[in-house]
Each structure stands twice: as structure tokens, then as C-alpha cells.
Design a protein around this motif. Structure first.
Motif, PDB file in Angstrom:
ATOM      1  N   SER A 274       0.806  -1.273   0.059  1.00 18.78           N
ATOM      2  CA  SER A 274      -0.107  -0.016   0.144  1.00 18.78           C
ATOM      3  C   SER A 274       0.978   1.449   0.022  1.00 18.78           C
ATOM      4  O   SER A 274       0.652   2.122  -0.624  1.00 18.78           O
ATOM      5  CB  SER A 274      -0.692   0.030   1.228  1.00 18.78           C
ATOM      6  N   HIS A 275       1.900   1.291   0.889  1.00 17.91           N
ATOM      7  CA  HIS A 275       2.881   2.571   0.976  1.00 17.91           C
ATOM      8  C   HIS A 275       3.513   2.630  -0.561  1.00 17.91           C
ATOM      9  O   HIS A 275       3.585   3.718  -1.108  1.00 17.91           O
ATOM     10  CB  HIS A 275       3.806   2.056   2.024  1.00 17.91           C
ATOM     11  N   GLU A 276       4.133   1.805  -1.022  1.00 27.33           N
ATOM     12  CA  GLU A 276       4.849   2.064  -2.415  1.00 27.33           C
ATOM     13  C   GLU A 276       3.805   2.329  -3.359  1.00 27.33           C
ATOM     14  O   GLU A 276       4.275   3.249  -4.176  1.00 27.33           O
ATOM     15  CB  GLU A 276       5.605   0.684  -2.723  1.00 27.33           C
ATOM     16  N   TYR A 277       2.592   1.646  -3.391  1.00 31.88           N
ATOM     17  CA  TYR A 277       1.782   2.138  -4.533  1.00 31.88           C
ATOM     18  C   TYR A 277       1.282   3.360  -4.348  1.00 31.88           C
ATOM     19  O   TYR A 277       1.293   4.422  -5.186  1.00 31.88           O
ATOM     20  CB  TYR A 277       0.458   1.010  -4.403  1.00 31.88           C
ATOM     21  N   PHE A 308       6.343  13.609   1.966  1.00 34.09           N
ATOM     22  CA  PHE A 308       6.404  12.558   1.017  1.00 34.09           C
ATOM     23  C   PHE A 308       6.440  11.028   1.693  1.00 34.09           C
ATOM     24  O   PHE A 308       5.780  10.109   1.328  1.00 34.09           O
ATOM     25  CB  PHE A 308       7.380  12.844   0.150  1.00 34.09           C
ATOM     26  N   GLU A 309       7.156  11.025   2.638  1.00 32.91           N
ATOM     27  CA  GLU A 309       7.375   9.500   3.294  1.00 32.91           C
ATOM     28  C   GLU A 309       6.329   9.719   4.764  1.00 32.91           C
ATOM     29  O   GLU A 309       5.548   8.626   4.730  1.00 32.91           O
ATOM     30  CB  GLU A 309       8.709   9.426   3.800  1.00 32.91           C
ATOM     31  N   GLY A 310       6.129  10.547   5.384  1.00 30.29           N
ATOM     32  CA  GLY A 310       5.165  10.990   6.505  1.00 30.29           C
ATOM     33  C   GLY A 310       3.677  10.422   6.237  1.00 30.29           C
ATOM     34  O   GLY A 310       3.027   9.599   6.709  1.00 30.29           O
ATOM     35  N   TYR A 378      10.863  10.786  10.117  1.00 31.69           N
ATOM     36  CA  TYR A 378      10.096  11.446   9.218  1.00 31.69           C
ATOM     37  C   TYR A 378       9.024  10.655   8.906  1.00 31.69           C
ATOM     38  O   TYR A 378       8.176  10.840   8.452  1.00 31.69           O
ATOM     39  CB  TYR A 378      10.675  12.106   8.169  1.00 31.69           C
ATOM     40  N   TYR A 379       9.080   8.978   8.686  1.00 35.62           N
ATOM     41  CA  TYR A 379       8.136   8.134   8.722  1.00 35.62           C
ATOM     42  C   TYR A 379       7.193   8.274   9.649  1.00 35.62           C
ATOM     43  O   TYR A 379       5.931   8.346   9.640  1.00 35.62           O
ATOM     44  CB  TYR A 379       8.708   6.845   8.589  1.00 35.62           C
ATOM     45  N   THR A 380       7.745   7.774  10.850  1.00 40.80           N
ATOM     46  CA  THR A 380       6.726   7.717  11.985  1.00 40.80           C
ATOM     47  C   THR A 380       6.018   8.940  12.536  1.00 40.80           C
ATOM     48  O   THR A 380       4.852   9.170  12.557  1.00 40.80           O
ATOM     49  CB  THR A 380       7.225   6.941  13.169  1.00 40.80           C
TER      50      THR A 380
HETATM   51 ZN    ZN Z   1       8.265   5.427   1.370  1.00 38.95          ZN
END
Ligand code: ZN
Length: 600
Positions: A274-277, A308-310, A378-380
Motif C-alpha cells: 500500500s505504501h509503495e503504491y 512524501f514519506e510521513g 520522518y516516517y513515523t
Molecule cells: Zn516510502
């Protein structure tokens, strides 16, 4: 003027690809060739040219001199006829970011194997891939096929170098599953040994892909989509591309034919897909200005990586609950774990989200023993900020607007027209657009969430959804957070992370201002005795369980080969774990608010 590449899995046992590059009109002053130093989507200088082990040039049947001019570039001596470059690339990187070749499988990203021709980056390219070491191998890629056989071998093409390096290629005896989402053909290939339930993967992936295409509005921005999956004993990762993604997963995370539940590993795998899509829209087409175009020879800095990542991390699990692949209870468990992981990193008090984005190249991607004290992900934290932003917008507009509207506006104003306009989101444009679309003044929230290290107002915002917040100490080393009806936490903490060691217990991270740091212990120290008694990791947990806060302990530890003694004052553990659940007495208003966020 087309540039021709021919790549051959030349020696699988030695992990060597052989590449031939034909340039019909090289720069008469001396053609420069170079390999990228990084791969878009993974923000670390990797210097792929270190794996070019030999290179030679030829023109009009004569050998031509090549001079290395920097770590990633060569200059060919001036010639007046077409140029042929032959080189070999060592490929033994199992990750999604490099290239790999052995007797079972070949995989490459163009960034590892295709030299760029300075000044001709906009020329069309052709790639010939004819031969495989094994007859049962097939080839999967989203490069445009020009002339290929039934197994996928033959000639592919790309409009320019940027496209050439954005379609990874997999060759092996992989399994294939195919489905259609919103009229677009999709495929997943799985390399590596596995026994996955392919029909179930088709069903579940179809829901994720259809949901996200409709989220941004049809038509999808690609003609086809490919998930390239490698199943291994232990591994995890993904990298996004414009119409494909390379994934690596634990084979036990894939669903087995007799399984019907969504086990934790499969939930994680679906979250990864889901994330990469979602990145097909958010970062591959809605991009920071700093990546439009990418500079492949150095770091590309942006303070917007959180967006973009978060935000992608926020929508990856949200997609699973909105499509009914997981329940609200399961979603809240995942959210509790994300909150807990941020709560447990004292680096959140040191680094803000903009700095975390900017310094990804030297901090997030180059973690060491001090990282928990020095950085925030920056993800979490980015995903938690996205949730705050979403709930704030919903509250202030009484449910009329949400983060979904902001994402769709970004798509219309940047993503959908990126192919023709090539315009990225400038560093100050993201916040301005969010305020314009929602009609709200969100300055205070952006300042707090992005430019300060103050805690996010999540607990209070989740009350709008009737969600209860449990703040507690961890109950064990395996505790990742989540709601507990009975809490049996150890009474004491050492303020360190540790792992088993042949000699005792090794400290892997010593946390800021904890008992271990105050006593003078360091990461790498191996604890060998507790009050004069020999230690193992099991005994350590028993000693800690029997201890009381404020108690003093004498610890013997080796630092390198020197034995040292430390006097340590134990303290009560931090309440750094969070659990969430829907309150039993939550109101209809809360129920409706939840339905708006979770989709049901
Ligand atoms: Zn990513």
C-alpha cells in the motif's frame, strides 16, 4: 540518435553483469560517462560506480583511452566515429536498491548498471536483454517492450535516461499473479522460495489498488503496474518507481493457502504494498522541487520529506482499514505502535520534522548507537503529524474538508501535470496549498509539528473520534505498544537497549539521561555481573524484575577488553508506551467522525 544498451548476466557465479553501450554521436571533445551516486527514493550516497570492475572503449574498431575523472565518471578521448563502451558490474546486493545476480535470480536497477551519457540524457534509449543462464527464467519489468519473446527477453525502450533508471528488472523462475484494477493491468511476480496463496493476494491487492486509484481519481497515472517481490528468510523493504515497486519480504509474511486471518506479518506486507503504491502519486509525480529533476551526482535536499514519506506512511495503513482489509481495532493497534515508537525515541526532543527531512542523508539513513537520542523518524512522526493535520482540518471544518482534499489538490496542481510541466512543490508551497484548499489558518499547527519538538496534540484530537488513550510503561522487551487490560510492567529500568552476548548482556544503545548513561555506561559495553553475580540476558531480566526503584546496583562490564565497575541507581521505567481503543461509551457524533476517517 537512440542510445543502445545490451546487458547480459555474464557470470552468475562471480555475480557479474556484462554491459555494452553504443553511442552513435559521442561528444567530439571527449564523451563523459557517469553512474548515479544515489537511487531516487533512498536518500543515501551509495556510489554505485564502486561496483564497475572493468571498463573499456572502442571506436571504428580501435581501442580508445578512458580516463577516470571523479569517483563516478569517466572521460573518453575525443573520437569522430560511434563509440562502444564495454564494462562489467559486480552485482551481489540483495536489497531493493542495487543489483543482484546468482544462479537463481537476476535483478537490477538502472542506477547500478546503465552509464549516463553526459549531454545526451534526453535521448531515447534501447535496452537489449536476450540471454539468461537458466532456460526456465522469465523477465519482468515495466520498461516498454519493443520486441520480446514469450518469456519477456528481447528489446525494451525508454524515452530518456530518467525513465530508463526508473523501471527495475527481475529475471528468474518467479511466480506470477495478474489482476485488473480500475481497468489497468497489474502484476505481481514473486521470486525466492514461497508457498503463498496467490488468489488471496490477487483479491487483497486489487482492493488496495482500486481504492488508491479512485482516491486520486481515475484514470491511474500508469498504463500498467508491477510489484516485484523477493521472498527471503528474513528481510523487509521496498522502493517506489513510476509504475512498479521492488519489495523484499519475509516469506512467512505472505499468506499461506490454509490461512484466513490477517496475521501480523501479512498486515505488514499489505501495508508495504500500500505504501509503495501510494508513492506512485505522492513522490513519483507530486514531487519536491528539489527532485525535479533529480541531480544524480549529489545529495538533493528538501525539508518536505515528511510530506512524501510521513503522509504516505499515514495513508498506507489507513488504506487497509478503509478497504476493510483490517478492522478498526487492528488499525488502532498499528497506530498505537507508531505512537509508541516515537514516544520511545528521545531524539524527538532534539530534532524536528523539517530537520529530520533535510538531514535524512546523514542521519536517518546512517543510523548508529546514538540515533535514538539524536533523531526522529520522518516516517513515523511524519505519519502522526499527517493524522494531526487530518483531524484538525476535519474538526475546524466540521467534517467538510480533510487531508484527502489536500492530497487531491496536490495531485491536480502538480502530480497530474508533472509529465508535461516537470514542476515540483517548492519548499513553501505545501503549507500554502493546504491552507488555501481548507480555508484554514494552519500556521500554528505547522510551526508546532514541523519546526518545533513539542509533542503533537494527538491525544486530544483522537477524542473527537471517541478513542481512548492509555499511557503506560512497557511490559516486556517484546512490547511494541497497544492497549492492555492488565499492565504488569517491570518496576525498574536501566535506560538502555540491549542484546544477548556470549559473555553477558551487550548494551546496543544508551538513552539520554537514563540510569545507564548517568552511571557512565556506553553503547558497546558488555555487562558481565550484577552485584557480583554472573549475567546472561535471562538472568538480567530476572534481576530487574526483582529490583526496586532507587536501588543501587554494582555492575561489572567490559569496554573493549577492559573490565570496569559502575555504580548504577535504578529508576522506575518511563511511561513511553501507548494503547488506543474505541471508548465503550463513545457518542454517535464520535461514531460518525470515525466513519468519516475510516470509511465505514
Ligand atoms: Zn516510502
Amino acid at each position: 540518435m537512440t542510445i543502445h544498451y545490451k546487458i547480459t548476466p555474464f557470470n552468475p557465479a562471480a555475480h557479474l553483469f556484462s554491459i555494452e553501450l553504443s553511442i552513435s554521436t559521442p561528444n567530439p571533445a571527449g564523451q563523459v560517462l557517469s553512474l548515479p551516486v544515489w537511487i531516487p527514493g533512498s536518500y543515501l550516497i551509495r556510489e554505485f560506480a564502486k561496483h564497475i570492475i572493468s571498463i573499456e572503449a572502442e571506436s571504428a574498431g580501435q581501442s580508445v583511452r578512458l580516463v577516470k575523472i571523479d569517483k563516478s565518471s569517466w572521460q573518453v578521448e575525443p573520437v569522430s566515429a560511434p563509440l562502444l563502451i564495454r564494462y562489467r558490474v559486480y552485482a551481489f546486493d540483495l536489497s531493493v536498491r542495487g543489483a543482484y545476480l546468482d544462479q537463481q535470480r537476476a535483478f537490477f536497477n538502472g542506477t547500478s548498471v546503465f552509464l549516463a551519457i553526459l549531454g545526451q540524457e534526453q535521448q531515447a534509449c534501447e535496452v537489449a536483454i536476450y540471454t539468461a543462464p537458466q532456460t526456465n527464467w522469465k523477465l519482468a519489468t515495466t520498461l516498454s517492450a519493443q520486441q520480446v519473446d514469450a518469456q519477456g527477453f528481447g528489446v525494451y525502450q525508454a524515452e530518456n535516461y530518467d525513465e530508463l533508471i526508473d523501471h527495475p528488472v527481475e529475471m528468474s523462475d518467479f511466480s506470477t499473479l495478474e489482476f485488473v484494477a480500475c481497468g489497468v493491468p497489474h502484476k505481481m511476480v514473486i521470486s525466492g522460495r514461497h508457498q503463498a496463496d496467490l488468489p488471496r493476494l490477487v483479491r487483497d491487492l486489487t482492493r488496495i489498488c482500486e481504492y488508491q486509484i479512485q482516491f486520486f481519481a481515475t484514470p491511474a497515472p500508469f498504463k500498467e503496474y508491477l510489484f516485484l517481490t523477493l521472498a527471503v528468510g528474513d528481510g523487509y523493504g521496498g522502493l517506489e518507481h513510476r509504475s512498479s515497486t521492488a519489495l523484499i519480504c519475509n516469506r512467512n509474511d505472505l499468506p499461506l493457502p490454509h490461512e484466513t486471518d490477517v496475521k501480523a506479518g501479512y498486515r505488514q506486507f499489505l501495508g508495504l504494498c500500500s505504501h509503495e503504491y501510494f508513492h506512485s502519486w505522492n513522490v513519483k509525480r507530486i514531487k519536491p522541487e528539489a527532485y525535479a529533476p533529480y541531480d544524480l551526482q549529489q545529495e538533493n535536499y528538501s525539508r518536505l520529506l515528511w510530506a512524501f514519506e510521513g503522509i504516505t506512511s499515514y495513508y498506507d495503513d489507513l488504506t487497509l482499514v478503509r478497504t476493510g482489509l483490517i478492522s478498526q481495532k487492528e488499525y488502532l493497534e498499528l497506530l498505537s505502535q507508531t505512537i509508541t515508537s516515537v514516544e520511545r525515541s528521545s531524539g524527538r526532543q532534539v530534532q524536528n520534522l523539517e530537520d529530520a527531512s533535510f538531514d535524512a542523508w546523514i542521519k536517518y539513513y546512517r543510523q548508529d548507537e546514538n540515533s535514538p537520542n539524536a533523531l526522529v523518524s520522518y516516517y513515523t512522526k511524519g505519519a502522526l503529524f499527517a493524522l494531526c493535520l487530518d483531524l484538525t482540518i476535519r474538526r475546524a471544518t466540521e467534517g467538510k474538508k480533510s487531508l484527502d482534499d489536500v492530497m487531491r489538490a496536490l495531485w491536480l496542481e502538480y502530480g497530474q501535470i508533472f509529465a508535461t510541466q516537470q514542476r515540483g512543490v517548492a519548499e513553501d508551497e505545501w503549507e500554502a496549498l493546504a491552507q488555501r484548499i481548507t480555508g484554514l489558518d494552519l500556521t500554528a499547527l505547522f510551526d508546532l509539528g514541523l519546526r518545533s519538538t513539542a509533542p503533537l496534540p494527538l491525544r486530544e484530537l483522537l477524542l473527537d473520534l471517541g478513542i481512548e488513550w492509555q499511557q503506560r510503561a512497557a511490559v516486556s522487551a517484546a512490547d511494541k505498544g497497544g492497549w492492555l487490560d492488565v499492565i504488569n510492567s517491570p518496576k525498574c529500568s536501566l535506560g538502555a537497549k540491549m542484546s544477548a552476548d556470549a559473555a553477558g548482556v551487550k548494551l546496543t544503545h544508551v538513552l539520554t539521561d537514563g540510569p545507564a548513561q548517568r552511571a557512565g555506561l556506553s553503547a558497546g559495553d558488555v555487562l558481565v555481573a550484577w552485584n557480583g553475580l554472573r549475567l546472561s540476558i535471562g538472568q538480567f531480566e530476572q534481576f530487574l524484575a526483582a529490583a526496586t526503584p532507587e536501588q543501587s546496583v554494582t555492575l561489572h562490564a567490559f569496554r573493549r577488553d577492559e573490565l570496569m565497575v559502575f555504580e548504577l541507581q535504578l529508576v522506575a521505567p518511563l511511561w513511553d508506551s501507548v494503547g488506543l481503543k474505541v471508548a465503550t461509551d463513545s457518542s454517535t457524533v464520535c461514531l460518525q467522525a470515525r466513519q468519516r476517517v475510516f470509511g465505514h
